[in-house]
Scaffold this motif. Structure first.
Motif, PDB file in Angstrom:
ATOM      1  N   VAL A 127       0.892  -1.233  -0.024  1.00  0.00           N
ATOM      2  CA  VAL A 127       0.005  -0.072  -0.075  1.00  0.00           C
ATOM      3  C   VAL A 127       0.701   1.183  -0.065  1.00  0.00           C
ATOM      4  O   VAL A 127       2.114   1.451   0.585  1.00  0.00           O
ATOM      5  CB  VAL A 127      -0.812  -0.101   1.257  1.00  0.00           C
ATOM      6  CG1 VAL A 127      -1.879   1.365   1.241  1.00  0.00           C
ATOM      7  CG2 VAL A 127      -2.021  -1.074   1.251  1.00  0.00           C
ATOM      8  N   HIS A 180      -8.826   5.878  -3.611  1.00  0.00           N
ATOM      9  CA  HIS A 180      -8.188   4.735  -3.479  1.00  0.00           C
ATOM     10  C   HIS A 180      -8.470   3.936  -5.211  1.00  0.00           C
ATOM     11  O   HIS A 180      -9.118   3.857  -5.684  1.00  0.00           O
ATOM     12  CB  HIS A 180      -9.255   3.647  -2.766  1.00  0.00           C
ATOM     13  CG  HIS A 180      -8.828   2.295  -2.504  1.00  0.00           C
ATOM     14  ND1 HIS A 180      -9.594   0.924  -2.358  1.00  0.00           N
ATOM     15  CD2 HIS A 180      -7.531   1.496  -3.007  1.00  0.00           C
ATOM     16  CE1 HIS A 180      -8.842  -0.029  -2.458  1.00  0.00           C
ATOM     17  NE2 HIS A 180      -7.687   0.319  -3.016  1.00  0.00           N
ATOM     18  N   TRP A 181      -7.137   3.651  -5.455  1.00  0.00           N
ATOM     19  CA  TRP A 181      -6.854   2.902  -6.497  1.00  0.00           C
ATOM     20  C   TRP A 181      -6.026   1.696  -6.610  1.00  0.00           C
ATOM     21  O   TRP A 181      -5.204   1.695  -5.554  1.00  0.00           O
ATOM     22  CB  TRP A 181      -6.131   3.789  -7.603  1.00  0.00           C
ATOM     23  CG  TRP A 181      -5.699   3.304  -8.999  1.00  0.00           C
ATOM     24  CD1 TRP A 181      -6.544   3.249  -9.939  1.00  0.00           C
ATOM     25  CD2 TRP A 181      -4.621   2.491  -9.379  1.00  0.00           C
ATOM     26  NE1 TRP A 181      -6.093   2.417 -11.214  1.00  0.00           N
ATOM     27  CE2 TRP A 181      -4.812   2.062 -10.583  1.00  0.00           C
ATOM     28  CE3 TRP A 181      -3.461   2.261  -8.622  1.00  0.00           C
ATOM     29  CZ2 TRP A 181      -3.784   1.267 -11.081  1.00  0.00           C
ATOM     30  CZ3 TRP A 181      -2.643   1.495  -9.145  1.00  0.00           C
ATOM     31  CH2 TRP A 181      -2.638   0.980 -10.504  1.00  0.00           C
ATOM     32  N   SER A 182      -6.398   0.747  -7.307  1.00  0.00           N
ATOM     33  CA  SER A 182      -5.939  -0.536  -7.196  1.00  0.00           C
ATOM     34  C   SER A 182      -5.473  -1.084  -8.612  1.00  0.00           C
ATOM     35  O   SER A 182      -6.497  -1.086  -9.261  1.00  0.00           O
ATOM     36  CB  SER A 182      -6.611  -1.630  -6.401  1.00  0.00           C
ATOM     37  OG  SER A 182      -6.690  -1.303  -4.818  1.00  0.00           O
ATOM     38  N   ALA A 222      -1.883  -1.048  -3.708  1.00  0.00           N
ATOM     39  CA  ALA A 222      -2.881  -0.019  -3.825  1.00  0.00           C
ATOM     40  C   ALA A 222      -2.720   1.229  -3.476  1.00  0.00           C
ATOM     41  O   ALA A 222      -1.672   1.449  -2.816  1.00  0.00           O
ATOM     42  CB  ALA A 222      -3.890  -0.547  -2.587  1.00  0.00           C
ATOM     43  N   LEU A 272      -3.833   5.136  -1.891  1.00  0.00           N
ATOM     44  CA  LEU A 272      -4.655   5.730  -1.150  1.00  0.00           C
ATOM     45  C   LEU A 272      -4.306   7.156  -0.913  1.00  0.00           C
ATOM     46  O   LEU A 272      -3.178   7.602  -0.859  1.00  0.00           O
ATOM     47  CB  LEU A 272      -4.861   5.283   0.591  1.00  0.00           C
ATOM     48  CG  LEU A 272      -5.162   3.645   0.641  1.00  0.00           C
ATOM     49  CD1 LEU A 272      -5.110   3.392   2.125  1.00  0.00           C
ATOM     50  CD2 LEU A 272      -6.576   3.411   0.020  1.00  0.00           C
ATOM     51  N   VAL A 311      -7.672   6.627   7.703  1.00  0.00           N
ATOM     52  CA  VAL A 311      -6.539   6.464   6.319  1.00  0.00           C
ATOM     53  C   VAL A 311      -5.561   5.196   6.720  1.00  0.00           C
ATOM     54  O   VAL A 311      -5.426   4.337   5.995  1.00  0.00           O
ATOM     55  CB  VAL A 311      -6.033   7.623   5.778  1.00  0.00           C
ATOM     56  CG1 VAL A 311      -4.757   7.184   4.884  1.00  0.00           C
ATOM     57  CG2 VAL A 311      -6.818   8.609   5.029  1.00  0.00           C
ATOM     58  N   ARG A 363      -7.149   1.900   7.209  1.00  0.00           N
ATOM     59  CA  ARG A 363      -7.525   1.410   6.006  1.00  0.00           C
ATOM     60  C   ARG A 363      -6.168   0.602   5.158  1.00  0.00           C
ATOM     61  O   ARG A 363      -6.197  -0.233   4.733  1.00  0.00           O
ATOM     62  CB  ARG A 363      -7.864   2.394   4.983  1.00  0.00           C
ATOM     63  CG  ARG A 363      -8.576   1.747   3.583  1.00  0.00           C
ATOM     64  CD  ARG A 363      -9.395   2.954   2.764  1.00  0.00           C
ATOM     65  NE  ARG A 363      -9.992   2.248   1.731  1.00  0.00           N
ATOM     66  CZ  ARG A 363     -10.688   3.168   0.943  1.00  0.00           C
ATOM     67  NH1 ARG A 363     -10.659   4.551   1.032  1.00  0.00           N
ATOM     68  NH2 ARG A 363     -11.325   2.729  -0.081  1.00  0.00           N
ATOM     69  N   ALA A 364      -5.090   1.451   5.582  1.00  0.00           N
ATOM     70  CA  ALA A 364      -3.724   1.101   4.553  1.00  0.00           C
ATOM     71  C   ALA A 364      -3.426  -0.413   5.421  1.00  0.00           C
ATOM     72  O   ALA A 364      -2.783  -1.099   4.712  1.00  0.00           O
ATOM     73  CB  ALA A 364      -2.719   2.256   4.821  1.00  0.00           C
ATOM     74  N   LEU A 412      -5.321  -2.904   4.162  1.00  0.00           N
ATOM     75  CA  LEU A 412      -5.013  -3.512   2.708  1.00  0.00           C
ATOM     76  C   LEU A 412      -3.717  -4.395   2.547  1.00  0.00           C
ATOM     77  O   LEU A 412      -3.420  -4.944   1.729  1.00  0.00           O
ATOM     78  CB  LEU A 412      -5.089  -2.181   1.961  1.00  0.00           C
ATOM     79  CG  LEU A 412      -6.441  -1.508   1.642  1.00  0.00           C
ATOM     80  CD1 LEU A 412      -6.426  -0.514   0.784  1.00  0.00           C
ATOM     81  CD2 LEU A 412      -7.055  -2.584   0.618  1.00  0.00           C
TER      82      LEU A 412
END
Length: 237
Positions: A157, A193-195, A201, A203, A226, A229-230, A233
């Motif tokens: 990430v 968020h882009w993967s 990923a 953020l 944030v 979430r990181a 992921l």
């Protein structure tokens, strides 16, 4: 400089090469002028006055990508986000998230360590008015690309602090991961968020600058969300 970055065999080698870069005349002049004139509060200190390398775990699963060192922060202390108010906010959040062993970052010998995390900037020299140019960003890109290459085996990430860092990610996606950047580029925003298929990923997070934290545009809760979430992921407990 591309060749110098590519020759770096590990992070220590890369950090040493970064610290001896003179590629951007405007940035070299500014960082050295700041180191000579100093801020009154730090007049008795010796400033680093050079490019600032990355900092953190060599096997990081989370990377934090910033804009550039602060004139009287990283440019003074020699460590990214160290000795300024932006760093106070960032490391307090990392400590709450269990990613830093302490909530403060004041000097290179203060005992700070990071867990599963590495921090670096798109531009390694302090720029006038905190505004590097796109040309300076592109000139500095080989250092960033090599650093991500070296931690690529574990990296899952990337948290981009601000739109400038978000924009710096797309050339890296192509050059390091061999993945074509999406068209159009995903817009930056807090919580964006882009993967991709084989890349970490990405953020988005508002930058931890005083303009954001003092006005309430970025709150501690928003930062905590944030980094939580990181961690999810990245698979960090």
């Amino acid at each position: 400089m591309v060749a110098r970055a590519a020759r770096a065999t590990d992070l220590a080698d890369l950090d040493g090469a970064v610290s001896n870069c003179f590629a951007c005349p405007r940035l070299v002049s500014w960082r050295e002028e700041v180191a000579r004139t100093k801020r009154a509060a730090f007049r008795d200190q010796e400033y680093w006055g050079r490019p600032v390398p990355g900092f953190g775990a060599p096997d990081a699963r989370i990377a934090i990508l910033g804009l550039a060192p602060a004139a009287h922060g990283g440019n003074r202390t020699g460590r990214i986000f160290t000795g300024d108010r932006s760093g106070d906010v960032l490391f307090a959040a990392l400590h709450r998230a269990g990613l830093a062993n302490q909530p403060t970052s004041v000097a290179v010998d203060d005992g700070l360590t990071l867990r599963e995390t590495r921090i670096f900037a798109a531009v390694r020299c302090a720029p006038p008015d905190n505004k590097p140019t796109p040309v300076e960003r592109d000139t500095c890109a080989p250092w960033l690309h090599r650093e991500v290459t070296l931690i690529r085996p574990t990296l899952r990430v990337v948290v981009a602090l601000g739109a400038f860092a978000w924009a710096a990610w797309w050339p890296l996606l192509r050059d390091v991961y061999g993945q074509r950047p999406p068209t159009p580029r995903p817009a930056f925003g807090h919580g964006a968020h882009w993967s991709g298929t084989s890349a970490p990923a990405l953020l988005g997070c508002y930058h931890v600058s005083q303009q954001n934290t003092f006005t309430g545009r970025l709150t501690p809760t928003m930062l905590d969300d944030v980094f939580a979430r990181a961690k999810r992921l990245a698979g960090v407990d």
